[in-house]
Design a protein around this motif. Structure first.
Motif, mmCIF file in Angstrom:
data_model
loop_
_atom_site.group_PDB
_atom_site.id
_atom_site.type_symbol
_atom_site.label_atom_id
_atom_site.label_comp_id
_atom_site.label_asym_id
_atom_site.label_seq_id
_atom_site.Cartn_x
_atom_site.Cartn_y
_atom_site.Cartn_z
ATOM 1 N N GLN A 17 0.898 -1.136 -0.023
ATOM 2 C CA GLN A 17 0.060 0.050 0.032
ATOM 3 C C GLN A 17 0.725 1.271 -0.065
ATOM 4 O O GLN A 17 2.046 1.204 0.684
ATOM 5 C CB GLN A 17 -1.011 -0.028 1.335
ATOM 6 C CG GLN A 17 -1.866 -0.998 1.184
ATOM 7 C CD GLN A 17 -2.893 -0.772 2.510
ATOM 8 O OE1 GLN A 17 -2.647 0.099 3.297
ATOM 9 N NE2 GLN A 17 -3.876 -1.604 2.591
ATOM 10 N N LEU A 18 0.154 2.205 -0.758
ATOM 11 C CA LEU A 18 1.012 3.687 -0.622
ATOM 12 C C LEU A 18 0.109 4.367 -0.015
ATOM 13 O O LEU A 18 -1.008 4.547 -0.698
ATOM 14 C CB LEU A 18 1.309 3.880 -2.083
ATOM 15 C CG LEU A 18 1.841 5.471 -2.295
ATOM 16 C CD1 LEU A 18 3.135 5.723 -1.508
ATOM 17 C CD2 LEU A 18 1.943 5.793 -3.733
ATOM 18 N N LYS A 19 0.338 5.093 1.280
ATOM 19 C CA LYS A 19 -0.484 6.047 1.877
ATOM 20 C C LYS A 19 0.077 7.355 1.652
ATOM 21 O O LYS A 19 1.168 7.767 1.956
ATOM 22 C CB LYS A 19 -0.657 5.672 3.277
ATOM 23 C CG LYS A 19 -1.091 4.271 3.557
ATOM 24 C CD LYS A 19 -1.231 3.928 4.913
ATOM 25 C CE LYS A 19 -1.677 2.391 5.287
ATOM 26 N NZ LYS A 19 -1.849 2.212 6.724
ATOM 27 N N ASP A 85 -7.588 18.748 4.248
ATOM 28 C CA ASP A 85 -6.732 17.771 4.486
ATOM 29 C C ASP A 85 -7.023 16.259 4.066
ATOM 30 O O ASP A 85 -8.157 15.871 4.485
ATOM 31 C CB ASP A 85 -6.129 17.447 5.946
ATOM 32 C CG ASP A 85 -5.620 18.930 6.506
ATOM 33 O OD1 ASP A 85 -4.916 19.591 5.554
ATOM 34 O OD2 ASP A 85 -5.702 19.351 7.465
ATOM 35 N N VAL A 86 -6.319 15.372 3.494
ATOM 36 C CA VAL A 86 -6.796 14.145 2.614
ATOM 37 C C VAL A 86 -6.005 13.036 3.218
ATOM 38 O O VAL A 86 -4.417 13.452 3.208
ATOM 39 C CB VAL A 86 -7.146 14.255 1.534
ATOM 40 C CG1 VAL A 86 -8.260 15.338 1.255
ATOM 41 C CG2 VAL A 86 -6.036 14.489 0.535
ATOM 42 N N LYS A 87 -6.337 11.863 3.156
ATOM 43 C CA LYS A 87 -5.463 10.704 3.050
ATOM 44 C C LYS A 87 -5.862 9.784 1.703
ATOM 45 O O LYS A 87 -7.333 9.593 1.845
ATOM 46 C CB LYS A 87 -5.663 9.831 4.519
ATOM 47 C CG LYS A 87 -4.931 8.583 4.232
ATOM 48 C CD LYS A 87 -4.991 7.739 5.701
ATOM 49 C CE LYS A 87 -4.492 6.463 5.673
ATOM 50 N NZ LYS A 87 -4.807 5.667 6.769
ATOM 51 N N ILE A 88 -4.818 9.218 1.130
ATOM 52 C CA ILE A 88 -5.379 8.765 -0.155
ATOM 53 C C ILE A 88 -4.464 7.428 0.027
ATOM 54 O O ILE A 88 -3.270 7.464 0.182
ATOM 55 C CB ILE A 88 -5.002 9.217 -1.221
ATOM 56 C CG1 ILE A 88 -5.932 10.801 -1.386
ATOM 57 C CG2 ILE A 88 -5.740 8.412 -2.675
ATOM 58 C CD1 ILE A 88 -5.654 11.607 -2.614
ATOM 59 N N VAL A 89 -4.995 6.256 -0.020
ATOM 60 C CA VAL A 89 -4.341 4.996 0.002
ATOM 61 C C VAL A 89 -4.504 4.297 -1.613
ATOM 62 O O VAL A 89 -5.566 3.923 -1.817
ATOM 63 C CB VAL A 89 -5.101 3.875 1.040
ATOM 64 C CG1 VAL A 89 -4.167 2.739 1.135
ATOM 65 C CG2 VAL A 89 -5.021 4.753 2.490
ATOM 66 N N LEU A 90 -3.464 3.865 -2.021
ATOM 67 C CA LEU A 90 -3.466 3.163 -3.404
ATOM 68 C C LEU A 90 -2.533 1.961 -3.248
ATOM 69 O O LEU A 90 -1.716 1.547 -2.613
ATOM 70 C CB LEU A 90 -2.172 4.134 -4.152
ATOM 71 C CG LEU A 90 -2.690 5.538 -4.420
ATOM 72 C CD1 LEU A 90 -2.070 6.612 -3.679
ATOM 73 C CD2 LEU A 90 -2.679 5.901 -6.095
#
Length: 135
Positions: A17-19, A85-90
């Motif tokens: 995962q890339l956070k 403000d955001v958190k995106i998980v790829l």
């Protein structure tokens, strides 16, 4: 102020995962997160746009092979907002990429180029990166 982070020789594999955490600029037009082999070979181009002539705010996903773009996949559901403000998980899940958005919604995009290992990551545009983690 547009920012850019570019990493080469990364070793992101299926299941990893890339956070990414950060702030979308108040006057943002767009930003992008790219995963692939290099800037001309992208397995995933994740591109939130905040003012698009056809759809308004939209999430665009695409791939690029040998410098040539594929067909865009547009997602109308866009919980990302300017100034937030955001958190995106790829996640690379083998034959598909999964992008988890801050509201829990997930966008899926096929691994069109069939990559097994991501060794190029770029984050750029109207986004202030505050945290970057591979796990």
């Amino acid at each position: 102020m547009s920012m850019q982070l570019e990493l080469k020789n990364v070793d992101l594999r299926p299941g990893d995962q890339l956070k990414i955490k950060g702030t979308i600029l108040h006057d943002a037009e767009r930003f992008q997160i790219d995963l692939g082999s290099d800037s001309d070979d992208l397995a995933l181009h994740f591109n939130p746009r905040f003012h698009d002539d056809t759809d308004g705010a939209v999430l665009v996903c695409n791939s690029k092979a040998a410098g040539c773009w594929g067909d865009e996949k547009r997602e109308i559901h866009n919980p990302l907002q300017r100034g937030s403000d955001v958190k995106i998980v790829l996640k690379l899940a083998g034959d598909v990429f999964e992008v988890e958005l801050p509201d829990g919604h997930e966008v899926q995009f096929p691994n069109r180029v069939g990559v097994d290992v991501i060794n190029y990551i770029r984050v750029m545009g109207d986004f202030k990166l505050t945290c970057f983690k591979i796990c």
